[in-house]
Design an enzyme around this catalytic site. Structure first.
Site, PDB file in Angstrom:
ATOM      1  N   HIS A 182       0.874  -1.183   0.000  1.00 20.52           N
ATOM      2  CA  HIS A 182       0.000   0.000   0.000  1.00 20.52           C
ATOM      3  C   HIS A 182       0.907   1.227   0.000  1.00 20.52           C
ATOM      4  O   HIS A 182       1.984   1.199   0.605  1.00 20.52           O
ATOM      5  CB  HIS A 182      -0.848   0.075   1.282  1.00 20.52           C
ATOM      6  CG  HIS A 182      -2.086  -0.767   1.283  1.00 20.52           C
ATOM      7  ND1 HIS A 182      -2.501  -1.468   2.395  1.00 20.52           N
ATOM      8  CD2 HIS A 182      -3.020  -1.001   0.321  1.00 20.52           C
ATOM      9  CE1 HIS A 182      -3.636  -2.101   2.127  1.00 20.52           C
ATOM     10  NE2 HIS A 182      -3.972  -1.831   0.880  1.00 20.52           N
ATOM     11  N   CYS A 276      -2.057   2.602   9.134  1.00 18.60           N
ATOM     12  CA  CYS A 276      -3.072   1.624   8.707  1.00 18.60           C
ATOM     13  C   CYS A 276      -4.266   1.625   9.650  1.00 18.60           C
ATOM     14  O   CYS A 276      -5.388   1.350   9.236  1.00 18.60           O
ATOM     15  CB  CYS A 276      -2.494   0.214   8.681  1.00 18.60           C
ATOM     16  SG  CYS A 276      -1.138  -0.014   7.558  1.00 18.60           S
TER      17      CYS A 276
HETATM   18  N1  ARG Z   1      -3.548  -7.372   6.356  1.00 22.77           N
HETATM   19  C1  ARG Z   1      -3.951  -6.148   5.735  1.00 22.77           C
HETATM   20  C2  ARG Z   1      -3.877  -6.293   4.238  1.00 22.77           C
HETATM   21  O1  ARG Z   1      -2.974  -6.904   3.751  1.00 22.77           O
HETATM   22  C3  ARG Z   1      -3.100  -5.024   6.210  1.00 22.77           C
HETATM   23  C4  ARG Z   1      -3.581  -3.687   5.753  1.00 22.77           C
HETATM   24  C5  ARG Z   1      -2.692  -2.573   6.153  1.00 22.77           C
HETATM   25  N2  ARG Z   1      -3.270  -1.334   5.862  1.00 22.77           N
HETATM   26  C6  ARG Z   1      -2.650  -0.288   5.300  1.00 22.77           C
HETATM   27  N3  ARG Z   1      -3.282   0.828   5.228  1.00 22.77           N
HETATM   28  N4  ARG Z   1      -1.441  -0.407   4.769  1.00 22.77           N
HETATM   29  O2  ARG Z   1      -4.728  -5.813   3.522  1.00 22.77           O
END
Ligand code: ARG
Length: 282
Positions: A182, A276
């Site tokens: 992300h 996150c």
């Molecule tokens: N386990 C989640 C995923 O892989 C983690 C999300 C993390 N969120 C973020 N905004 N980077 O989607």
């Protein structure tokens, strides 16, 4: 006055940094677990401890409140262990809400759950998106521009949809390293015109774009990036970030920010940290 490369006044003095109070949305990790793997950090074999996740999350929430921010909470849904990562739930700009549409079926039910919270809480400009996008995980507002990640989760076609909906310029950036899946794992907004990022997480073209737009950006080392140091939230003065990112903490201090180290090790097992867990509503 150390030379930091940040914009300076004619006198050579940087204007004092001030904190802006934000309204934030968070989701208590009551059903937190790692039961599937959709990013390289997630190993379902490794045990998780929901009680520790709750304590660490509570500490983050209290920190925000102590710094003058307002924290709203959305009720977690059983069976959605990643719902704690509120940043992914939507993108809010100037009160307008672009809903999230997740890449993986394990998280698809989170999109409508978050959008319903907005509908119930007085937000009336809502858009259920046509294209896959993972909210403020991949959309980061910096001043009157939106930086938009793609490569792993958010569909590049969503970037045009977001630009049309919000009426702000959207700059596409392509991520290449699956550990930084992300945008908010590889780049953080520090103030309306400053960012910090990890260049190696981006394609060469996107690196050039970032250099062009933010020649004075704070550059993260691979060590700081690897401990999720860029998954940070800044209010313009206080920068909350994983405490293990010691290099970044030093760089931020030099620039006049007030870094606040946070420990969210339990949530890191799912590939998430400070940013996150935080959806900025304003
Ligand atoms: N386990 C989640 C995923 O892989 C983690 C999300 C993390 N969120 C973020 N905004 N980077 O989607």
């Amino acid at each position: 006055m150390p030379s930091t490369g940040t914009p300076t006044h004619e006198s050579g003095q940087r204007p004092p940094r001030t904190a802006v109070a934000h309204r934030l949305l968070m989701c208590r990790p009551r059903y937190f677990d790692v039961t599937y793997s959709i990013n390289p950090w997630m190993n379902p074999e490794k045990p998780t401890d929901t009680a520790t996740a709750l304590l660490q999350w509570e500490h983050l929430r209290e920190l925000y409140v102590s710094l003058g921010h307002t924290v709203e909470v959305i009720e977690p849904v059983p069976g959605l262990p990643d719902m704690v990562f509120a940043a992914n739930g939507a993108t809010v700009v100037d009160g307008k809400v672009l809903g999230a549409r997740f890449r993986h079926r394990e998280r698809t039910a989170e999109g409508p759950a978050y959008l319903e919270w907005f509908a119930r809480n007085g937000f009336d400009e809502l858009l259920w998106p046509e294209h896959i996008n993972e909210g403020e995980g991949d959309y980061l507002r910096v001043g009157r521009r939106i930086l938009a990640g793609t490569g792993f989760r958010t569909d590049p076609r969503s970037h045009a949809e977001a630009q049309e909906f919000f009426g702000l310029p959207v700059t596409s950036l392509t991520l290449t390293n699956p550990n930084f899946y992300h945008l908010d794992t590889a780049l953080a907004v520090l103030s309306p015109d400053e960012i910090m990022y990890y260049p190696a997480a981006f394609t060469e073209g996107s690196r050039s774009v970032l250099r062009e737009l933010f020649p004075d950006a704070v550059i993260a080392s691979s060590e700081d990036a690897a401990v999720f140091g860029l998954n940070a939230f800044s209010d313009g003065l206080n920068v909350l970030l994983p405490q293990a990112a010691t290099g970044l903490i030093g760089q931020l201090k030099e620039r006049g920010f007030r870094p606040v180290g946070v420990s969210l090790g339990e949530l890191l097992k799912a590939g998430g940290s400070v940013k996150c867990c935080t959806l900025a509503l304003s």
